[in-house]
Design a protein around this motif. Structure first.
Motif, PDB file in Angstrom:
ATOM      1  N   GLY A 103       0.825  -1.209   0.000  1.00 51.58           N
ATOM      2  CA  GLY A 103       0.000   0.000   0.000  1.00 51.58           C
ATOM      3  C   GLY A 103       0.854   1.251   0.000  1.00 51.58           C
ATOM      4  O   GLY A 103       2.052   1.200  -0.293  1.00 51.58           O
ATOM      5  N   GLU A 104       0.221   2.357   0.387  1.00 50.25           N
ATOM      6  CA  GLU A 104       0.899   3.658   0.293  1.00 50.25           C
ATOM      7  C   GLU A 104       1.649   4.010   1.589  1.00 50.25           C
ATOM      8  O   GLU A 104       2.871   4.078   1.605  1.00 50.25           O
ATOM      9  CB  GLU A 104      -0.180   4.701  -0.016  1.00 50.25           C
ATOM     10  CG  GLU A 104       0.301   6.106  -0.126  1.00 50.25           C
ATOM     11  CD  GLU A 104      -0.858   7.040  -0.480  1.00 50.25           C
ATOM     12  OE1 GLU A 104      -1.694   6.673  -1.334  1.00 50.25           O
ATOM     13  OE2 GLU A 104      -0.924   8.126   0.111  1.00 50.25           O
ATOM     14  N   ALA A 105       0.897   4.191   2.650  1.00 49.03           N
ATOM     15  CA  ALA A 105       1.485   4.602   3.923  1.00 49.03           C
ATOM     16  C   ALA A 105       0.462   4.354   5.020  1.00 49.03           C
ATOM     17  O   ALA A 105      -0.738   4.304   4.747  1.00 49.03           O
ATOM     18  CB  ALA A 105       1.836   6.092   3.876  1.00 49.03           C
ATOM     19  N   PRO A 106       0.919   4.214   6.267  1.00 43.95           N
ATOM     20  CA  PRO A 106      -0.043   4.015   7.350  1.00 43.95           C
ATOM     21  C   PRO A 106      -0.991   5.201   7.471  1.00 43.95           C
ATOM     22  O   PRO A 106      -0.599   6.351   7.219  1.00 43.95           O
ATOM     23  CB  PRO A 106       0.849   3.940   8.599  1.00 43.95           C
ATOM     24  CG  PRO A 106       2.226   3.675   8.099  1.00 43.95           C
ATOM     25  CD  PRO A 106       2.309   4.242   6.726  1.00 43.95           C
ATOM     26  N   GLY A 107      -2.237   4.913   7.840  1.00 43.59           N
ATOM     27  CA  GLY A 107      -3.196   5.968   8.171  1.00 43.59           C
ATOM     28  C   GLY A 107      -3.290   6.077   9.681  1.00 43.59           C
ATOM     29  O   GLY A 107      -2.421   5.566  10.411  1.00 43.59           O
ATOM     30  N   GLU A 110      -3.541   2.652  11.590  1.00 49.66           N
ATOM     31  CA  GLU A 110      -2.308   1.888  11.429  1.00 49.66           C
ATOM     32  C   GLU A 110      -1.208   2.498  12.308  1.00 49.66           C
ATOM     33  O   GLU A 110      -0.436   1.787  12.951  1.00 49.66           O
ATOM     34  CB  GLU A 110      -1.865   1.884   9.958  1.00 49.66           C
ATOM     35  CG  GLU A 110      -2.771   1.089   9.033  1.00 49.66           C
ATOM     36  CD  GLU A 110      -4.097   1.776   8.680  1.00 49.66           C
ATOM     37  OE1 GLU A 110      -4.179   3.014   8.870  1.00 49.66           O
ATOM     38  OE2 GLU A 110      -5.019   1.090   8.224  1.00 49.66           O
ATOM     39  N   PRO A 116      -0.260  -2.714   9.471  1.00 45.14           N
ATOM     40  CA  PRO A 116      -0.744  -2.175   8.194  1.00 45.14           C
ATOM     41  C   PRO A 116      -2.209  -2.533   7.934  1.00 45.14           C
ATOM     42  O   PRO A 116      -2.672  -3.601   8.335  1.00 45.14           O
ATOM     43  CB  PRO A 116       0.155  -2.876   7.165  1.00 45.14           C
ATOM     44  CG  PRO A 116       0.503  -4.179   7.804  1.00 45.14           C
ATOM     45  CD  PRO A 116       0.565  -3.928   9.289  1.00 45.14           C
ATOM     46  N   PHE A 117      -2.881  -1.652   7.279  1.00 38.45           N
ATOM     47  CA  PHE A 117      -4.246  -1.896   6.795  1.00 38.45           C
ATOM     48  C   PHE A 117      -5.174  -2.473   7.869  1.00 38.45           C
ATOM     49  O   PHE A 117      -5.675  -3.584   7.738  1.00 38.45           O
ATOM     50  CB  PHE A 117      -4.216  -2.816   5.551  1.00 38.45           C
ATOM     51  CG  PHE A 117      -3.846  -2.075   4.289  1.00 38.45           C
ATOM     52  CD1 PHE A 117      -4.801  -1.336   3.588  1.00 38.45           C
ATOM     53  CD2 PHE A 117      -2.537  -2.094   3.824  1.00 38.45           C
ATOM     54  CE1 PHE A 117      -4.450  -0.638   2.438  1.00 38.45           C
ATOM     55  CE2 PHE A 117      -2.182  -1.391   2.681  1.00 38.45           C
ATOM     56  CZ  PHE A 117      -3.150  -0.666   1.986  1.00 38.45           C
ATOM     57  N   ASN A 143       3.748  -1.348   3.237  1.00 37.81           N
ATOM     58  CA  ASN A 143       3.509  -0.064   2.564  1.00 37.81           C
ATOM     59  C   ASN A 143       4.804   0.501   1.987  1.00 37.81           C
ATOM     60  O   ASN A 143       5.891   0.114   2.396  1.00 37.81           O
ATOM     61  CB  ASN A 143       2.964   0.943   3.582  1.00 37.81           C
ATOM     62  CG  ASN A 143       1.518   0.702   3.924  1.00 37.81           C
ATOM     63  OD1 ASN A 143       0.650   0.731   3.049  1.00 37.81           O
ATOM     64  ND2 ASN A 143       1.242   0.443   5.192  1.00 37.81           N
ATOM     65  N   HIS A 217      -6.575   1.250  -4.939  1.00 35.02           N
ATOM     66  CA  HIS A 217      -6.416   1.189  -3.483  1.00 35.02           C
ATOM     67  C   HIS A 217      -7.788   0.973  -2.843  1.00 35.02           C
ATOM     68  O   HIS A 217      -8.784   1.558  -3.298  1.00 35.02           O
ATOM     69  CB  HIS A 217      -5.802   2.519  -3.015  1.00 35.02           C
ATOM     70  CG  HIS A 217      -5.285   2.465  -1.621  1.00 35.02           C
ATOM     71  ND1 HIS A 217      -6.111   2.433  -0.520  1.00 35.02           N
ATOM     72  CD2 HIS A 217      -4.012   2.432  -1.142  1.00 35.02           C
ATOM     73  CE1 HIS A 217      -5.368   2.396   0.574  1.00 35.02           C
ATOM     74  NE2 HIS A 217      -4.100   2.388   0.222  1.00 35.02           N
TER      75      HIS A 217
HETATM   76  N1  URA Z   1      -3.635   2.849   3.453  1.00 37.66           N
HETATM   77  C1  URA Z   1      -2.439   2.361   3.096  1.00 37.66           C
HETATM   78  O1  URA Z   1      -1.968   2.605   1.988  1.00 37.66           O
HETATM   79  N2  URA Z   1      -1.791   1.606   3.954  1.00 37.66           N
HETATM   80  C2  URA Z   1      -2.257   1.274   5.142  1.00 37.66           C
HETATM   81  O2  URA Z   1      -1.588   0.551   5.879  1.00 37.66           O
HETATM   82  C3  URA Z   1      -3.513   1.785   5.497  1.00 37.66           C
HETATM   83  C4  URA Z   1      -4.182   2.576   4.646  1.00 37.66           C
END
Ligand code: URA
Length: 243
Positions: A103-107, A110, A116-117, A143, A217
Motif C-alpha cells: 500500500g501507500e502509507a499508514p493511516g 495503522e 498495516p491496513f 507499505n 487502493h
Molecule cells: N492505506 C495504506 O496505503 N496503507 C495502510 O496501511 C492503510 C491505509
C-alpha cells in the motif's frame, strides 16, 4: 542517509540478492557456479557461511530475515515523519508468502496500532483477501512508507526515496510469486513510472522478475464502489497466477 549507512544498505542488498539468486538456482535444479557448488551438492547454506567466514562477514552465517530488516530500521529517524508518528508500521504476515500487498502509507489506525491496513480501507482489503480464498496470515502486507504522513497527506518524493530501500529488502527476502500494488503511489514507485493507475491496472508488470499487478487502493473503492468490479478482475488474475 549518510554515506556509511548507504554503503551498509548497498552491502545488505548485495547479500540478499546473492542469497535469493542461489536459492532460486538450487530450486530450479540448475548447477550453481563454483562458488556455491561443492561437487554434486547443490547450494548449501553452510557453503555460503564458509565463504562468509573467509570474508569476515559473520552476518551471513544465518539466512536474512524480515526481523533482521526490522532491526536495521530500528527507531528510524531517517526522515521527518518520525516526529509525528506514534508507531512505525513495518509490515505484517508470512515471510514465505506467495503474495505481497503493498500500500501507500499508514493511516491513523495503522499509526495507532503499528499494523498495516487495519482501518476502514484495511477491513475492505481483508475482505478482498478472504474472497481470494486467503487469509492475512498466509500473505504479507506492507507499505511504501513505514510512517504516517501527517493528516494522511501524500508521501513526498524524499520520504519515498529514504524509505524505499527497506521495502526493497522486504520484497527480496520474501521473494513472492506475485506483488499486488495498491493504488497510485505503490504502483508508480515499484514500477518507476508516471503512468496513471487506471492505465497500469488489469495486467501483470514485472518488478525485479516478480509478477506485479497494480490495482485500485481499497480507500479509493470506499469512495468509488463502481471500481470494485475492476479490482475483482485484477485479483482474479492474481488467483489464477497463484493456482
Ligand atoms: N492505506 C495504506 O496505503 N496503507 C495502510 O496501511 C492503510 C491505509
Amino acid at each position: 542517509m549518510n554515506s556509511k549507512e548507504q554503503l551498509r544498505d548497498e552491502l545488505f542488498q548485495v547479500v540478499v540478492s546473492l542469497k535469493n539468486h542461489v536459492i532460486s538456482e538450487r530450486d530450479s535444479g540448475r548447477n550453481c557456479s563454483g562458488l556455491y557448488m561443492k561437487g554434486e551438492v547443490a547450494f548449501q547454506d553452510e557453503f555460503i557461511a564458509e565463504d562468509a567466514i573467509t570474508n569476515g562477514e559473520k552476518a551471513c552465517l544465518t539466512p536474512l530475515t524480515l526481523d533482521d530488516i526490522r532491526r536495521e530500521l530500528g527507531d528510524c529517524q531517517r526522515c521527518n515523519l518520525y516526529q509525528t508518528r506514534k508507531n512505525l508500521v513495518f509490515g505484517e504476515g508470512n515471510q514465505n508468502a506467495d503474495l505481497v500487498f503493498v500500500g501507500e502509507a499508514p493511516g491513523e489506525q495503522e499509526d495507532l496500532q503499528g499494523k498495516p491496513f487495519v482501518g476502514r480501507a484495511g477491513q475492505l482489503l481483508t475482505k478482498i483477501v478472504g474472497a481470494m480464498g486467503l487469509t492475512r496470515k498466509k500473505i504479507y502486507i506492507c507499505n511504501i512508507l513505514k510512517c504516517r504522513p501527517p493528516g494522511n497527506r501524500n508521501p513526498k518524493p524524499d520520504e519515498i526515496k529514504t524509505c524505499e530501500p527497506f521495502l526493497i529488502k522486504q520484497l527480496e527476502v520474501i521473494n513472492p510469486r506475485v506483488i499486488c500494488a495498491l493504488g497510485t503511489f505503490a504502483a508508480k514507485t515499484l514500477l518507476q513510472t508516471d503512468v496513471p493507475i487506471s492505465r497500469l491496472r488489469g495486467r501483470f508488470h514485472s518488478y525485479q522478475g516478480i509478477k506485479l499487478m497494480p490495482t485500485y487502493h481499497p480507500a479509493y473503492l470506499l469512495r468509488n464502489s463502481g471500481a470494485k468490479k475492476q479490482v475483482w478482475e485484477d485479483v482474479q488474475m492474481i488467483m489464477k497466477e497463484l493456482q
